[in-house]
Write a protein that holds these residues in place. Sequence first.
Motif, PDB file in Angstrom:
ATOM      1  N   ASN A 112       0.843  -1.193   0.000  1.00 33.88           N
ATOM      2  CA  ASN A 112       0.000   0.000   0.000  1.00 33.88           C
ATOM      3  C   ASN A 112       0.883   1.248   0.000  1.00 33.88           C
ATOM      4  O   ASN A 112       1.938   1.277   0.645  1.00 33.88           O
ATOM      5  N   PHE A 113       0.432   2.281  -0.701  1.00 29.73           N
ATOM      6  CA  PHE A 113       1.191   3.521  -0.820  1.00 29.73           C
ATOM      7  C   PHE A 113       0.509   4.625  -0.012  1.00 29.73           C
ATOM      8  O   PHE A 113      -0.718   4.695   0.057  1.00 29.73           O
ATOM      9  N   TYR A 114       1.338   5.487   0.569  1.00 29.80           N
ATOM     10  CA  TYR A 114       0.840   6.602   1.364  1.00 29.80           C
ATOM     11  C   TYR A 114       1.480   7.879   0.830  1.00 29.80           C
ATOM     12  O   TYR A 114       2.704   7.944   0.677  1.00 29.80           O
ATOM     13  N   LEU A 115       0.644   8.883   0.555  1.00 29.80           N
ATOM     14  CA  LEU A 115       1.122  10.135  -0.019  1.00 29.80           C
ATOM     15  C   LEU A 115       0.717  11.297   0.874  1.00 29.80           C
ATOM     16  O   LEU A 115      -0.445  11.403   1.290  1.00 29.80           O
ATOM     17  N   SER A 116       1.678  12.165   1.161  1.00 32.73           N
ATOM     18  CA  SER A 116       1.395  13.341   1.968  1.00 32.73           C
ATOM     19  C   SER A 116       0.942  14.485   1.084  1.00 32.73           C
ATOM     20  O   SER A 116       1.230  14.541  -0.115  1.00 32.73           O
ATOM     21  N   ARG A 117       0.206  15.428   1.722  1.00 30.85           N
ATOM     22  CA  ARG A 117      -0.282  16.623   1.028  1.00 30.85           C
ATOM     23  C   ARG A 117      -0.076  17.818   1.946  1.00 30.85           C
ATOM     24  O   ARG A 117      -0.665  17.898   3.026  1.00 30.85           O
ATOM     25  N   GLU A 118       0.740  18.752   1.516  1.00 36.96           N
ATOM     26  CA  GLU A 118       1.111  19.878   2.373  1.00 36.96           C
ATOM     27  C   GLU A 118      -0.030  20.865   2.596  1.00 36.96           C
ATOM     28  O   GLU A 118      -0.057  21.555   3.619  1.00 36.96           O
ATOM     29  N   LEU A 119      -0.968  20.951   1.667  1.00 34.98           N
ATOM     30  CA  LEU A 119      -2.023  21.955   1.759  1.00 34.98           C
ATOM     31  C   LEU A 119      -3.409  21.311   1.762  1.00 34.98           C
ATOM     32  O   LEU A 119      -4.381  21.905   1.271  1.00 34.98           O
ATOM     33  N   ALA A 120      -3.511  20.112   2.320  1.00 35.06           N
ATOM     34  CA  ALA A 120      -4.790  19.414   2.379  1.00 35.06           C
ATOM     35  C   ALA A 120      -4.834  18.523   3.611  1.00 35.06           C
ATOM     36  O   ALA A 120      -3.807  18.211   4.212  1.00 35.06           O
ATOM     37  N   THR A 121      -6.042  18.118   3.988  1.00 31.35           N
ATOM     38  CA  THR A 121      -6.240  17.214   5.115  1.00 31.35           C
ATOM     39  C   THR A 121      -6.393  15.788   4.609  1.00 31.35           C
ATOM     40  O   THR A 121      -7.077  15.543   3.617  1.00 31.35           O
ATOM     41  N   GLY A 122      -5.751  14.859   5.284  1.00 34.76           N
ATOM     42  CA  GLY A 122      -5.859  13.452   4.920  1.00 34.76           C
ATOM     43  C   GLY A 122      -4.655  12.949   4.156  1.00 34.76           C
ATOM     44  O   GLY A 122      -4.299  13.489   3.110  1.00 34.76           O
ATOM     45  N   ILE A 123      -4.011  11.922   4.697  1.00 35.52           N
ATOM     46  CA  ILE A 123      -2.917  11.259   3.994  1.00 35.52           C
ATOM     47  C   ILE A 123      -3.540  10.259   3.024  1.00 35.52           C
ATOM     48  O   ILE A 123      -4.347   9.416   3.418  1.00 35.52           O
ATOM     49  N   VAL A 124      -3.181  10.357   1.765  1.00 35.15           N
ATOM     50  CA  VAL A 124      -3.785   9.524   0.733  1.00 35.15           C
ATOM     51  C   VAL A 124      -3.215   8.107   0.791  1.00 35.15           C
ATOM     52  O   VAL A 124      -1.996   7.930   0.827  1.00 35.15           O
ATOM     53  N   ARG A 125      -4.094   7.118   0.805  1.00 35.24           N
ATOM     54  CA  ARG A 125      -3.664   5.717   0.744  1.00 35.24           C
ATOM     55  C   ARG A 125      -4.112   5.124  -0.589  1.00 35.24           C
ATOM     56  O   ARG A 125      -5.278   5.218  -0.975  1.00 35.24           O
ATOM     57  N   ILE A 126      -3.147   4.513  -1.279  1.00 34.59           N
ATOM     58  CA  ILE A 126      -3.393   3.859  -2.558  1.00 34.59           C
ATOM     59  C   ILE A 126      -3.122   2.357  -2.384  1.00 34.59           C
ATOM     60  O   ILE A 126      -2.062   1.978  -1.898  1.00 34.59           O
ATOM     61  N   ARG A 127      -4.081   1.542  -2.769  1.00 31.65           N
ATOM     62  CA  ARG A 127      -3.913   0.097  -2.664  1.00 31.65           C
ATOM     63  C   ARG A 127      -2.898  -0.407  -3.697  1.00 31.65           C
ATOM     64  O   ARG A 127      -2.588   0.298  -4.667  1.00 31.65           O
ATOM     65  N   PRO A 128      -2.392  -1.625  -3.522  1.00 30.26           N
ATOM     66  CA  PRO A 128      -1.398  -2.156  -4.480  1.00 30.26           C
ATOM     67  C   PRO A 128      -1.878  -2.186  -5.923  1.00 30.26           C
ATOM     68  O   PRO A 128      -1.056  -2.140  -6.857  1.00 30.26           O
ATOM     69  N   ASP A 129      -3.206  -2.258  -6.132  1.00 31.13           N
ATOM     70  CA  ASP A 129      -3.720  -2.287  -7.503  1.00 31.13           C
ATOM     71  C   ASP A 129      -3.931  -0.893  -8.086  1.00 31.13           C
ATOM     72  O   ASP A 129      -4.431  -0.744  -9.201  1.00 31.13           O
ATOM     73  N   GLY A 130      -3.562   0.151  -7.327  1.00 30.22           N
ATOM     74  CA  GLY A 130      -3.656   1.519  -7.829  1.00 30.22           C
ATOM     75  C   GLY A 130      -4.959   2.226  -7.520  1.00 30.22           C
ATOM     76  O   GLY A 130      -5.125   3.395  -7.897  1.00 30.22           O
ATOM     77  N   THR A 131      -5.891   1.584  -6.816  1.00 27.45           N
ATOM     78  CA  THR A 131      -7.144   2.226  -6.450  1.00 27.45           C
ATOM     79  C   THR A 131      -6.981   2.994  -5.147  1.00 27.45           C
ATOM     80  O   THR A 131      -6.160   2.649  -4.302  1.00 27.45           O
ATOM     81  N   LYS A 132      -7.804   4.027  -4.972  1.00 28.38           N
ATOM     82  CA  LYS A 132      -7.719   4.871  -3.793  1.00 28.38           C
ATOM     83  C   LYS A 132      -8.559   4.293  -2.645  1.00 28.38           C
ATOM     84  O   LYS A 132      -9.698   3.870  -2.860  1.00 28.38           O
TER      85      LYS A 132
END
Length: 271
Positions: A112-132
């Motif tokens: 699973n992938f985790y992406l930060s966002r400097e100007l937004a709320t919520g750390i984005v999680r992306i599943r191994p198949d690329g879905t959010k």
Amino acid sequence: MTVFREGGVPLLDWRENLEFDGRGTLWVAHLTKNRVEGYTPDGTLKASVAVPGPGGIRRGPDGMMYVNFGVKPLTRTGGIMRFDPAADRPRAETFVAGMPGVNGLAVDAEGNFYLSRELATGIVRIRPDGTKDEEWTRKADVFGTNGLEVVGDQLYASVITHPASPVVRIPLKDPAHHTTVTELSPNPLKTKVLDDLTFFEGDLVVASFRDGELIRVDPATGRSCVLVNDLRMPTGVRGARAFGDHDPRREMFVVEASGRILKVTVGRSSR
């Protein structure tokens, strides 16, 4: 501290993040030149992979290199690209798109992938198949995250926008119950502008962009100390891994907005 690679014009030669592929190459996201650079242990540039506005870069469980793109300010698109570091001429392909404003990147053991966002709320999680994973992202409702690091079943994040300069802990299985590990700026007028962070020899090491420091944090107690100072706008830090004779227990590499790549040697008694 030694210079592994010289920089150019500060801010115009911005190197944003870095990662070791475990096969003897250090990969560096060169933000302003729209490429990811591959270096050998002696500092030789061996490869260059075109990526528009590269940011956080991490090795996935599959051995591929994953890198955020579209990290430059005002970019309307963004997401993750990937490439095979073992290829003779690596070429990046889009893995997931449609995510403007991303910066830091982490990958867990399940892919699973985790992406930060400097100007937004919520750390984005992306599943191994690329879905959010929208539900996980909604529960991980921390605003203004930058650096990310998975340690076991926990995700650690530095917060760049908060004046107290907090480091937070987000349980991977229960993201709504995130907690603050420490606040590194008791005086809000002296916010440290936290950037990347990594796990090194049992502690977290956090980069302070504003103060030019690497700060060591005990994740159990929140106690901290300055490990290195006199850096020039540090943006990324990683411990050496399978990189020639560089000692993974004592050596870290740092990239800066000045363009420099540095090697930092940590003494045994510094913890």
